[in-house]
Write an enzyme that holds these catalytic residues in place. Structure first.
Site, PDB file in Angstrom:
ATOM      1  N   SER A  20       0.852  -1.185   0.000  1.00 18.60           N
ATOM      2  CA  SER A  20       0.000   0.000   0.000  1.00 18.60           C
ATOM      3  C   SER A  20       0.886   1.232   0.000  1.00 18.60           C
ATOM      4  O   SER A  20       1.938   1.262   0.648  1.00 18.60           O
ATOM      5  CB  SER A  20      -0.925   0.017   1.220  1.00 18.60           C
ATOM      6  OG  SER A  20      -1.833  -1.057   1.166  1.00 18.60           O
ATOM      7  N   GLY A  21       0.461   2.246  -0.729  1.00 20.07           N
ATOM      8  CA  GLY A  21       1.205   3.501  -0.777  1.00 20.07           C
ATOM      9  C   GLY A  21       0.319   4.663  -0.420  1.00 20.07           C
ATOM     10  O   GLY A  21      -0.803   4.488   0.065  1.00 20.07           O
ATOM     11  N   GLY A  22       0.818   5.885  -0.682  1.00 20.60           N
ATOM     12  CA  GLY A  22       0.075   7.065  -0.294  1.00 20.60           C
ATOM     13  C   GLY A  22      -1.236   7.228  -1.030  1.00 20.60           C
ATOM     14  O   GLY A  22      -2.194   7.767  -0.484  1.00 20.60           O
ATOM     15  N   MET A  23      -1.295   6.756  -2.289  1.00 20.35           N
ATOM     16  CA  MET A  23      -2.498   6.962  -3.089  1.00 20.35           C
ATOM     17  C   MET A  23      -3.358   5.711  -3.209  1.00 20.35           C
ATOM     18  O   MET A  23      -4.513   5.812  -3.630  1.00 20.35           O
ATOM     19  CB  MET A  23      -2.135   7.449  -4.493  1.00 20.35           C
ATOM     20  CG  MET A  23      -1.535   8.843  -4.515  1.00 20.35           C
ATOM     21  SD  MET A  23      -1.416   9.513  -6.205  1.00 20.35           S
ATOM     22  CE  MET A  23      -0.286   8.366  -6.957  1.00 20.35           C
ATOM     23  N   GLY A  24      -2.829   4.555  -2.881  1.00 23.62           N
ATOM     24  CA  GLY A  24      -3.636   3.350  -3.058  1.00 23.62           C
ATOM     25  C   GLY A  24      -2.844   2.081  -2.867  1.00 23.62           C
ATOM     26  O   GLY A  24      -1.785   2.079  -2.244  1.00 23.62           O
ATOM     27  N   LYS A  41      -2.138  -0.496  -9.953  1.00 27.20           N
ATOM     28  CA  LYS A  41      -2.328   0.454  -8.843  1.00 27.20           C
ATOM     29  C   LYS A  41      -3.796   0.858  -8.801  1.00 27.20           C
ATOM     30  O   LYS A  41      -4.341   1.362  -9.786  1.00 27.20           O
ATOM     31  CB  LYS A  41      -1.439   1.688  -9.013  1.00 27.20           C
ATOM     32  CG  LYS A  41      -1.759   2.795  -8.004  1.00 27.20           C
ATOM     33  CD  LYS A  41      -0.743   3.911  -8.039  1.00 27.20           C
ATOM     34  CE  LYS A  41       0.504   3.530  -7.272  1.00 27.20           C
ATOM     35  NZ  LYS A  41       1.430   4.676  -7.076  1.00 27.20           N
ATOM     36  N   ASP A 143       6.364  14.284  -7.705  1.00 29.73           N
ATOM     37  CA  ASP A 143       6.568  13.448  -6.517  1.00 29.73           C
ATOM     38  C   ASP A 143       7.820  12.588  -6.694  1.00 29.73           C
ATOM     39  O   ASP A 143       7.788  11.367  -6.524  1.00 29.73           O
ATOM     40  CB  ASP A 143       5.349  12.567  -6.254  1.00 29.73           C
ATOM     41  CG  ASP A 143       5.328  12.007  -4.825  1.00 29.73           C
ATOM     42  OD1 ASP A 143       6.088  12.520  -3.976  1.00 29.73           O
ATOM     43  OD2 ASP A 143       4.563  11.066  -4.570  1.00 29.73           O
TER      44      ASP A 143
END
Length: 349
Positions: A20-24, A41, A143
Site C-alpha cells: 500500500s502507498g500514499g495513493m492506493g 495500482k 513526486d
C-alpha cells in the site's frame, strides 16, 4: 483494505497484494490474453487520496498523458480505467522493487548510504533524462522520491564486490496533480521530505522536480536527507533554511558538489538550473573531481596516527581509515521521522 485477489479489473486478474502507498494499493496481476504479469495500482480514497475535482476525470486525463510518454527511464503504463468506482493503472511489473527498497534491504552491493559517487551519478542522470523528456512535453512529475524510482539490475559486475548496473524506471508521473493527500499541512503535491518550497503553496513548476531530485541526490551522497522533523518543521526548513553543505556530512565528497546543490536547491525556482538535465550534468562533472580533489573538510581531518612499532620490525605505513556513515543515515530511519514510508516489499511502488 478490501481483498481484490481473484477479481478482474479490465484485462487484468488480480493475483495478490504487493503493498500500500500514499495513493492506493499495488497488486500483482495477470493479463491472460497477453500472457504477462503486470502491476496494478488501485486508487483508494480511504487512504487519504482524493481527486482534485471530486471526480476521476482529471485522473484519467493525467493517466492518458503519462501513458503517451515513451522513454527508456519512464515506467510504461499499459492501460488505465475505472471499474466499480475504482480508478486503476496497469503498469510494467518490476520485481526488484524501488530504490527505497534496495537501500532499506542493504543486501545489493553498492546500494548502501552514502552511495559511491559513480553509482549515485548514474541513477540521478537516468532520472533527470526521464524528467527532461517529460518536461519537454509539458508533463511534470511532482513526486520525485526513492519510492518512485523503480530499479532493474542489469547483470553482475566484473568485480564481485561491485554494484550491478542500474536501469531506473521513474513511476507515478504527474499523478500527484490529479490526486492529492488530505493531511493538513502537506504540500498540494509531492512528499514533504522532498517537496520544493513552491509545492507547499500550490505553485509547482518544472523546476520543482529538479529540487526534489537534488534532494534525493543529496541523500544518496551524504547518507542523510536535506531536512528532518515533523511536517510543519519540514515546511519551514524547505522554505527558509539553507541546506547543509554536502561535504560537512560526507567529507570524501569534493567541494564542487556544494555549489551544485546550492543552485539546484535554491528556494526560488527561477534561481535553479534552467533544465533538470543541466543539474545532473553539473553534478556528474563535480563528482568526477572526487578522485583528484578531496574536499577541504576531508583535508582538515588529520590522518590516523600510526601505531608505535617494535624496533625489530621494518617500517610500515598505516592505511587511512575509511569514512563511515552515521548510525542514523539510513533512508528508512530518516523517513520514519515524518511517517512517510510504509513497510517496504519487493515489486512496484
Amino acid at each position: 483494505m478490501e481483498d481484490l485477489t481473484g477479481q478482474r479489473l479490465g484485462s487484468c486478474v488480480i493475483i495478490r497484494h504487493l503493498r500500500s502507498g500514499g495513493m492506493g494499493d499495488i497488486y500483482l496481476a495477470n493479463q491472460p490474453d497477453l500472457g504477462r504479469q503486470v502491476a496494478v495500482k488501485v486508487i483508494r480514497p480511504d487512504l487519504g487520496a482524493t481527486f482534485v475535482d471530486n471526480s476521476t476525470a482529471t485522473f484519467l486525463q493525467e493517466a492518458r498523458a503519462v501513458a503517451a510518454l515513451e522513454h527508456p527511464h519512464i515506467l510504461p503504463i499499459y492501460d488505465f480505467g475505472e471499474v466499480g468506482g475504482r480508478p486503476y493503472l496497469v503498469m510494467q511489473y518490476v520485481p526488484t522493487g524501488s530504490l527505497a527498497d534496495l537501500l532499506a534491504a542493504r543486501t545489493t552491493p553498492g546500494f548502501t548510504l552514502p552511495m559511491v559517487p559513480v553509482l549515485a551519478a548514474t541513477i540521478i542522470s537516468q532520472a533527470a533524462a526521464a524528467l527532461q523528456y517529460a518536461h519537454d512535453r509539458e508533463v511534470m512529475h511532482l513526486d520525485v522520491k526513492p519510492h518512485n524510482m523503480l530499479m532493474r539490475l542489469l547483470g553482475a559486475p566484473s568485480d564481485p564486490k561491485g554494484a550491478p548496473q542500474p536501469h531506473l524506471l521513474l513511476a507515478d508521473f504527474g499523478l500527484a496533480r490529479s490526486v492529492s493527500l488530505t493531511s493538513p499541512g502537506t504540500p498540494a503535491s509531492g512528499t514533504p521530505l522532498y517537496a520544493a518550497p513552491e509545492q507547499f503553496a500550490e505553485a509547482a513548476v518544472p523546476a520543482s522536480d529538479q529540487y526534489a531530485l537534488a534532494g534525493v541526490a543529496f541523500q544518496l551522497l551524504t547518507g542523510s536527507p536535506l531536512f528532518s522533523g515533523s511536517i510543519a518543521e519540514l515546511l519551514h526548513q524547505h522554505q527558509a533554511v539553507p541546506p547543509p553543505p554536502a561535504t560537512a556530512l560526507n567529507p570524501q565528497l569534493p567541494d564542487a558538489v556544494n555549489a551544485v546543490f546550492v543552485r539546484a536547491l535554491a528556494k526560488n525556482p527561477n534561481q535553479r538550473y534552467s533544465r533538470v538535465e543541466d543539474f545532473a550534468q553539473q553534478l556528474g562533472i563535480a563528482l568526477r573531481t572526487a578522485a583528484t580533489a578531496p574536499s577541504a573538510a576531508a583535508m582538515a581531518v588529520p590522518p590516523p596516527t600510526p601505531p608505535r612499532l617494535p624496533t625489530h620490525m621494518p617500517d610500515q605505513t598505516v592505511a587511512p581509515q575509511p569514512w563511515s556513515a552515521p548510525a542514523s543515515a539510513t533512508l528508512a530511519d530518516n523517513a520514519a521521522t515524518v511517517g512517510m514510508y510504509p513497510a517496504m516489499s519487493a515489486g512496484n511502488t
